[in-house]
Write a protein that holds these residues in place. Structure first.
Motif, PDB file in Angstrom:
ATOM      1  N   GLY A 225       0.731  -1.274   0.023  1.00 15.91           N
ATOM      2  CA  GLY A 225      -0.076  -0.049   0.123  1.00 15.91           C
ATOM      3  C   GLY A 225       0.792   1.157  -0.059  1.00 15.91           C
ATOM      4  N   THR A 226       0.258   2.178  -0.764  1.00 18.45           N
ATOM      5  CA  THR A 226       1.254   3.438  -0.877  1.00 18.45           C
ATOM      6  C   THR A 226       0.204   4.658  -0.595  1.00 18.45           C
ATOM      7  OG1 THR A 226       3.032   2.798  -2.127  1.00 18.45           O
ATOM      8  CG2 THR A 226       2.691   5.036  -2.226  1.00 18.45           C
ATOM      9  N   THR A 227       0.352   5.505   0.463  1.00 15.19           N
ATOM     10  CA  THR A 227      -0.519   6.617   0.687  1.00 15.19           C
ATOM     11  C   THR A 227       0.314   8.028   0.466  1.00 15.19           C
ATOM     12  OG1 THR A 227      -0.461   6.983   3.074  1.00 15.19           O
ATOM     13  CG2 THR A 227      -1.735   5.005   2.230  1.00 15.19           C
ATOM     14  N   THR A 228      -0.369   9.028   0.902  1.00 14.88           N
ATOM     15  CA  THR A 228       0.166  10.249   0.648  1.00 14.88           C
ATOM     16  C   THR A 228      -0.197  11.089   2.221  1.00 14.88           C
ATOM     17  OG1 THR A 228      -1.979  11.534  -0.089  1.00 14.88           O
ATOM     18  CG2 THR A 228      -0.317  10.579  -1.766  1.00 14.88           C
ATOM     19  N   TYR A 230       0.702  10.196   6.403  1.00 14.11           N
ATOM     20  CA  TYR A 230       1.452   9.023   7.291  1.00 14.11           C
ATOM     21  C   TYR A 230       0.631   8.634   8.286  1.00 14.11           C
ATOM     22  CZ  TYR A 230       5.973  10.509   5.529  1.00 14.11           C
ATOM     23  OH  TYR A 230       6.988  10.702   4.497  1.00 14.11           O
ATOM     24  N   PHE A 231      -0.473   9.430   8.741  1.00 18.24           N
ATOM     25  CA  PHE A 231      -1.175   8.846   9.918  1.00 18.24           C
ATOM     26  C   PHE A 231      -2.117   7.751   9.065  1.00 18.24           C
ATOM     27  CE2 PHE A 231      -5.144   8.785  12.190  1.00 18.24           C
ATOM     28  CZ  PHE A 231      -5.034   8.714  13.462  1.00 18.24           C
ATOM     29  N   PHE A 232      -2.530   7.789   7.913  1.00 15.29           N
ATOM     30  CA  PHE A 232      -3.382   6.806   7.364  1.00 15.29           C
ATOM     31  C   PHE A 232      -2.384   5.487   7.228  1.00 15.29           C
ATOM     32  CE2 PHE A 232      -5.349   5.624   2.917  1.00 15.29           C
ATOM     33  CZ  PHE A 232      -6.014   4.501   3.439  1.00 15.29           C
ATOM     34  N   ALA A 233      -0.989   5.739   6.711  1.00 18.66           N
ATOM     35  CA  ALA A 233      -0.244   4.712   6.729  1.00 18.66           C
ATOM     36  C   ALA A 233      -0.273   3.965   8.135  1.00 18.66           C
ATOM     37  CB  ALA A 233       1.318   5.191   6.097  1.00 18.66           C
ATOM     38  N   ARG A 234      -0.004   4.449   8.959  1.00 14.79           N
ATOM     39  CA  ARG A 234       0.078   4.016  10.419  1.00 14.79           C
ATOM     40  C   ARG A 234      -1.306   3.171  10.827  1.00 14.79           C
ATOM     41  NH1 ARG A 234       1.132   7.133  14.961  1.00 14.79           N
ATOM     42  NH2 ARG A 234       0.504   8.917  13.930  1.00 14.79           N
ATOM     43  N   VAL A 237      -1.242  -0.051   9.022  1.00 18.49           N
ATOM     44  CA  VAL A 237      -0.252  -0.770   9.686  1.00 18.49           C
ATOM     45  C   VAL A 237      -1.062  -1.524  10.922  1.00 18.49           C
ATOM     46  CG1 VAL A 237       1.870  -1.122  11.444  1.00 18.49           C
ATOM     47  CG2 VAL A 237       1.945   0.073   9.202  1.00 18.49           C
ATOM     48  N   ALA A 238      -1.864  -0.533  11.618  1.00 22.16           N
ATOM     49  CA  ALA A 238      -2.511  -1.396  12.727  1.00 22.16           C
ATOM     50  C   ALA A 238      -3.776  -2.176  12.307  1.00 22.16           C
ATOM     51  CB  ALA A 238      -3.393   0.066  13.645  1.00 22.16           C
ATOM     52  N   ALA A 239      -3.981  -1.814  11.265  1.00 19.62           N
ATOM     53  CA  ALA A 239      -5.104  -2.933  10.703  1.00 19.62           C
ATOM     54  C   ALA A 239      -4.447  -4.229  10.315  1.00 19.62           C
ATOM     55  CB  ALA A 239      -5.865  -2.153   9.487  1.00 19.62           C
ATOM     56  N   GLY A 240      -3.261  -4.334   9.993  1.00 16.40           N
ATOM     57  CA  GLY A 240      -2.424  -5.647  10.037  1.00 16.40           C
ATOM     58  C   GLY A 240      -1.957  -5.770   8.504  1.00 16.40           C
TER      59      GLY A 240
END
Length: 302
Positions: A225-228, A230-234, A237-240
């Motif tokens: 996954g690639t987002t724009t 950083y909070f969404f990216a984390r 990560v929390a979603a596994g």
């Protein structure tokens, strides 16, 4: 005599990389743009762009003229600011910033600025350094909070000699791991330890940076996954979905269960600083830079 309008057309061509895209930005036809550039070349007696089916690139003469065009634009903008200040008694200040740097450093610094200079009319523009640094050179932006990785500043077309760069802080990138990850208790990680992990990233440039470091560590990262953001990216990560590479200033607010582990030296680092036009030390700019330095020192003290 060099025509200023033709310089502006050349500057737009350099920014967009083709006559067609420059024409759209200027609301002209591609033929009109081409004619303006050709007329500039005739007046100079030298070619300013190299034309190809893939677009146009600046010649060395073109780079010199783009630098001149930016200086002219900056001087005209500065003159307009001075006239506005004389007629209204108010100072105009435009600040550009990238998202995470703006969220982390700007709010407190802007509060101090407005307390010290209450008659300042402030404008903030969000953008990546490759977009905002050329705006500083052209005078459209007074100050840019920007960053670069281990290469040079992404100053765009032209020599960039008018820019003054003041470092603020080094922003190391951390590996962010999901709850219960087998490596979460490590004090530091080597990227080679993560060769089999899927990745989700919060910035396209971070992906390029990760791939470069991963290649040195002997593996090709698997990007899920690639987002724009950083909070969404984390959040992913929390979603596994995988692990992520996040700059230290983008690790707040904390998300429950996530672990942020530093990378063993030499690890990837963002270099954050401020770009202004050399010699343009207006009082409001001086105050803002001082305030940004104070915020950076507080972070470094932690």
């Amino acid at each position: 005599m060099i025509d200023v309008q033709r310089l502006q057309v050349l500057l737009t061509v350099a920014e967009h990389g083709s006559f067609n895209r420059a024409a759209a930005a200027l609301r002209l036809t591609p033929s009109a743009v081409s004619q303006q550039v050709a007329a500039l070349e005739r007046s100079l007696g030298a070619q300013v762009v190299a034309r190809s089916t893939r677009g146009v690139t600046l010649t060395r003469v073109g780079q010199i003229m783009v630098g001149a065009a930016e200086s002219v634009a900056a001087e005209l903008e500065h003159a307009q600011q001075q006239i506005t200040e004389l007629s209204t008694g108010r100072t105009q200040l435009t600040v550009a910033t990238f998202t995470s740097g703006g969220q982390f450093l700007l709010p407190a610094a802007l509060t101090q600025l407005m307390a010290a200079h209450p008659r300042t009319v402030l404008h903030v523009r969000e953008g990546e350094p490759e977009d905002t640094l050329p705006l500083v050179r052209q005078g459209a932006v007074d100050l840019a909070l920007a960053y670069h990785f281990d290469g040079p500043l992404p100053v765009g077309p032209g020599p960039g000699s008018s820019l003054e760069w003041m470092p603020l802080l080094e922003d190391p990138l951390y590996v962010v791991l999901p709850p219960g990850h087998r490596l979460a208790d490590r004090d530091a990680l080597d990227l080679a330890d993560l060769a089999a992990e899927p990745w989700v990233l919060g910035c396209l440039k971070t992906e390029a940076y990760l791939r470069r470091y991963a290649e040195q560590a002997g593996f090709d990262p698997e990007i899920h996954g690639t987002t724009t953001d950083y909070f969404f990216a984390r959040s992913l990560v929390a979603a596994g979905m995988g692990i992520s590479l996040i700059p230290s200033i983008a690790l707040a607010p904390e998300l429950p269960g996530l672990s942020a582990v530093p990378i063993k030296s030499p690890g990837p680092i963002r270099h954050i600083g401020v770009a202004t036009i050399s010699g343009r030390n207006r009082p409001c700019i001086t105050t803002l830079i001082r305030s940004l330095r104070e915020q950076a020192m507080r972070h470094n003290g932690h």
